[in-house]
Design a protein around this motif. Structure first.
Motif, PDB file in Angstrom:
ATOM      1  N   GLN A  23       0.595  -1.613   0.215  1.00  0.00           N
ATOM      2  CA  GLN A  23      -0.048   0.296   0.258  1.00  0.00           C
ATOM      3  C   GLN A  23       0.798   1.288  -0.084  1.00  0.00           C
ATOM      4  O   GLN A  23       0.655   2.276  -0.955  1.00  0.00           O
ATOM      5  N   ALA A  24       1.859   1.189   0.583  1.00  0.00           N
ATOM      6  CA  ALA A  24       2.739   2.619   0.930  1.00  0.00           C
ATOM      7  C   ALA A  24       3.614   2.732  -0.410  1.00  0.00           C
ATOM      8  O   ALA A  24       4.302   4.033  -0.305  1.00  0.00           O
ATOM      9  N   GLY A  25       3.846   1.444  -1.030  1.00  0.00           N
ATOM     10  CA  GLY A  25       4.586   1.500  -2.555  1.00  0.00           C
ATOM     11  C   GLY A  25       3.436   2.565  -4.008  1.00  0.00           C
ATOM     12  O   GLY A  25       4.397   3.511  -4.539  1.00  0.00           O
ATOM     13  N   GLU A  26       2.499   3.103  -2.922  1.00  0.00           N
ATOM     14  CA  GLU A  26       2.085   3.348  -4.106  1.00  0.00           C
ATOM     15  C   GLU A  26       2.049   5.307  -3.896  1.00  0.00           C
ATOM     16  O   GLU A  26       2.249   6.198  -5.107  1.00  0.00           O
ATOM     17  N   PHE A  27       2.626   4.960  -2.467  1.00  0.00           N
ATOM     18  CA  PHE A  27       3.094   6.433  -1.977  1.00  0.00           C
ATOM     19  C   PHE A  27       4.287   7.144  -3.077  1.00  0.00           C
ATOM     20  O   PHE A  27       4.990   8.353  -2.727  1.00  0.00           O
ATOM     21  N   VAL A  28       4.910   5.603  -2.919  1.00  0.00           N
ATOM     22  CA  VAL A  28       6.356   5.740  -3.018  1.00  0.00           C
ATOM     23  C   VAL A  28       6.320   6.330  -4.331  1.00  0.00           C
ATOM     24  O   VAL A  28       7.577   7.474  -5.415  1.00  0.00           O
ATOM     25  N   LYS A  29       5.462   5.436  -5.996  1.00  0.00           N
ATOM     26  CA  LYS A  29       5.966   5.565  -6.402  1.00  0.00           C
ATOM     27  C   LYS A  29       5.217   6.962  -6.721  1.00  0.00           C
ATOM     28  O   LYS A  29       6.132   7.807  -7.970  1.00  0.00           O
ATOM     29  N   ALA A  30       4.653   7.498  -6.229  1.00  0.00           N
ATOM     30  CA  ALA A  30       4.112   9.139  -6.947  1.00  0.00           C
ATOM     31  C   ALA A  30       5.010   9.968  -6.055  1.00  0.00           C
ATOM     32  O   ALA A  30       4.776  11.060  -7.282  1.00  0.00           O
ATOM     33  N   GLU A  31       5.873   9.939  -5.325  1.00  0.00           N
ATOM     34  CA  GLU A  31       6.666  10.569  -4.994  1.00  0.00           C
ATOM     35  C   GLU A  31       7.730  10.434  -6.368  1.00  0.00           C
ATOM     36  O   GLU A  31       7.893  11.971  -6.723  1.00  0.00           O
TER      37      GLU A  31
END
Length: 165
Positions: A23-31
């Protein structure tokens, strides 16, 4: 600040039963995408990933802070703070948010290239034992369906032989 689309993708991952780190990977990708678009920069790939993880924690993803001894005390405290804020759903201070963006705009924008992220991933993998890596691979294989498993096997075979298709 994460976009609604990023939060929605993370929620979808949660509904699908995926782990908090996925789930956190989505935020990392967005960043990483934001940095590549030139909206702001990061000192290195590791910082870009850390920003994404912090945003995930603040957005309420159940990503526990690292245990004592795993990372520096400063990183651990920061992760704990972000986690607590995310669990309470406190709004972020506008002044702090603006200051953060201003500081990141001064950082270089070329730190999240494919080669930089590859170097970061290899360095992180080297720190893990073969047993840890094997366990992670087995766990990943369990969560995939037959079609995904077949695609992953094909990709692995391609990478082993060094062929690209």
């Amino acid at each position: 600040m994460p976009t609604k689309a990023t939060i929605e993708r993370a929620k979808r991952d949660k509904r699908e039963g995926k782990s908090p780190s996925t789930q956190a990977g989505e935020f990392v990708k967005a960043e990483i995408d934001r940095i590549r678009q030139g909206k702001h920069g990061a000192r290195n790939a590791k910082q870009a990933i850390a920003i994404g993880l912090s945003e995930a924690r603040r957005a309420g993803v159940d990503l526990k802070p690292p245990k004592k001894g795993k990372t520096s005390e400063r990183t651990r405290k920061s992760a704990q703070s972000a986690y607590k804020k995310g669990q309470k759903h406190e709004p972020v201070s506008h002044t702090r948010s603006v200051a953060r963006e201003k500081a990141l705009k001064r950082e270089p924008k070329n730190t999240v290239s494919h080669s930089a992220l590859s170097r970061q991933a290899r360095a992180a993998a080297k720190k893990r034992t073969a047993k840890d890596r094997s366990a992670a691979a087995k766990k990943a294989a369990k969560t995939k369906g037959p079609a995904e498993r077949k695609a992953a096997a094909r990709k692995a075979a391609r990478t082993r032989t060094g062929k690209r298709s």
